[in-house]
Motif scaffolding. Structure first.
Motif, short mmCIF file in Angstrom:
data_model
loop_
_atom_site.label_atom_id
_atom_site.label_comp_id
_atom_site.label_asym_id
_atom_site.label_seq_id
_atom_site.Cartn_x
_atom_site.Cartn_y
_atom_site.Cartn_z
N THR A 34 36.09 103.83 -5.30
CA THR A 34 36.96 102.68 -5.04
C THR A 34 38.09 102.64 -6.06
O THR A 34 39.26 102.47 -5.70
CB THR A 34 36.16 101.36 -5.10
N ILE A 35 37.75 102.80 -7.32
CA ILE A 35 38.76 102.78 -8.38
C ILE A 35 39.74 103.94 -8.21
O ILE A 35 40.95 103.77 -8.38
CB ILE A 35 38.09 102.82 -9.78
N SER A 36 39.24 105.09 -7.83
CA SER A 36 40.11 106.25 -7.61
C SER A 36 41.10 105.99 -6.48
O SER A 36 42.28 106.32 -6.58
CB SER A 36 39.29 107.50 -7.27
N SER A 40 45.16 105.73 -6.84
CA SER A 40 46.08 106.52 -6.03
C SER A 40 47.11 105.62 -5.33
O SER A 40 48.30 105.95 -5.28
CB SER A 40 45.32 107.34 -4.99
N LYS A 41 46.64 104.50 -4.80
CA LYS A 41 47.55 103.56 -4.14
C LYS A 41 48.59 103.03 -5.13
O LYS A 41 49.78 102.95 -4.82
CB LYS A 41 46.77 102.38 -3.54
N LEU A 44 51.15 105.66 -6.06
CA LEU A 44 52.12 105.81 -4.98
C LEU A 44 53.11 104.64 -4.99
O LEU A 44 54.31 104.84 -4.82
CB LEU A 44 51.39 105.86 -3.63
N LYS A 45 52.61 103.44 -5.23
CA LYS A 45 53.47 102.25 -5.28
C LYS A 45 54.47 102.38 -6.43
O LYS A 45 55.65 102.04 -6.27
CB LYS A 45 52.59 101.01 -5.46
N ILE A 46 54.01 102.89 -7.56
CA ILE A 46 54.90 103.09 -8.71
C ILE A 46 56.01 104.07 -8.35
O ILE A 46 57.18 103.84 -8.66
CB ILE A 46 54.11 103.57 -9.95
N LEU A 47 55.65 105.16 -7.67
CA LEU A 47 56.66 106.13 -7.25
C LEU A 47 57.67 105.50 -6.29
O LEU A 47 58.88 105.76 -6.40
CB LEU A 47 55.99 107.35 -6.60
N GLU A 48 57.18 104.67 -5.38
CA GLU A 48 58.08 103.98 -4.45
C GLU A 48 59.03 103.06 -5.23
O GLU A 48 60.23 103.02 -4.94
CB GLU A 48 57.28 103.16 -3.44
N TYR A 49 58.50 102.32 -6.20
CA TYR A 49 59.33 101.43 -6.99
C TYR A 49 60.36 102.20 -7.82
O TYR A 49 61.49 101.76 -7.97
CB TYR A 49 58.47 100.55 -7.91
#
Length: 109
Positions: A34-36, A40-41, A44-49
Motif C-alpha cells: 500500500t505504501i509503495s 508511486s502515485k 508521479l504527482k510531483i512530476l506532473e507538478y
C-alpha cells in the motif's frame, strides 16, 4: 506421556507463534505494498507538478516579453501624442501668422 504432552504443547505453541508471526508478516507486506503504491502515485504527482511549474514559468517569460513590448508601444504612442500636440501648436502659430498678414490659406480636402 508427560513428555509427550510437553512436546505436543511446545509444537502447538510454536505453530501458534509461527501463525501469528506469519499473519503479522502478511499484514506488514500488505502495508508495504500500500505504501509503495501511494509513494508511486505521489512521485508521479510531483512530476506532473514539476511539468506544470515549467509550463507556468515559460508562460511567465512570454508574458514578461509581451508586457515589455506593450510598454514600448505605450511609450511610442505617448511620444506620437506629444509630437502631434507640438505640430498642432505649430500649425496654430502658422495660422495666426497667416491671419496677421492677411494671407489666404486653402486647406486640403
Amino acid at each position: 506421556d508427560n513428555n509427550n504432552n510437553f512436546d505436543e504443547n511446545i509444537i502447538k505453541n510454536s505453530l501458534l507463534i509461527f501463525n501469528q508471526t506469519s499473519l503479522r508478516a502478511e499484514d506488514e507486506m500488505k502495508d508495504f505494498e500500500t505504501i509503495s503504491k501511494e509513494y508511486s502515485k505521489l512521485k508521479l504527482k510531483i512530476l506532473e507538478y514539476q511539468q506544470e511549474e515549467k509550463e507556468w514559468n515559460e508562460k511567465k517569460k512570454e508574458l514578461q516579453v509581451i508586457n515589455k513590448r506593450c510598454n514600448n508601444l505605450m511609450n511610442m504612442l505617448e511620444k506620437l501624442s506629444d509630437d502631434k500636440l507640438q505640430l498642432t501648436l505649430q500649425i496654430e502659430d502658422l495660422h495666426t501668422l497667416l491671419n496677421k498678414h492677411n494671407i489666404k490659406y486653402n486647406q486640403p480636402l
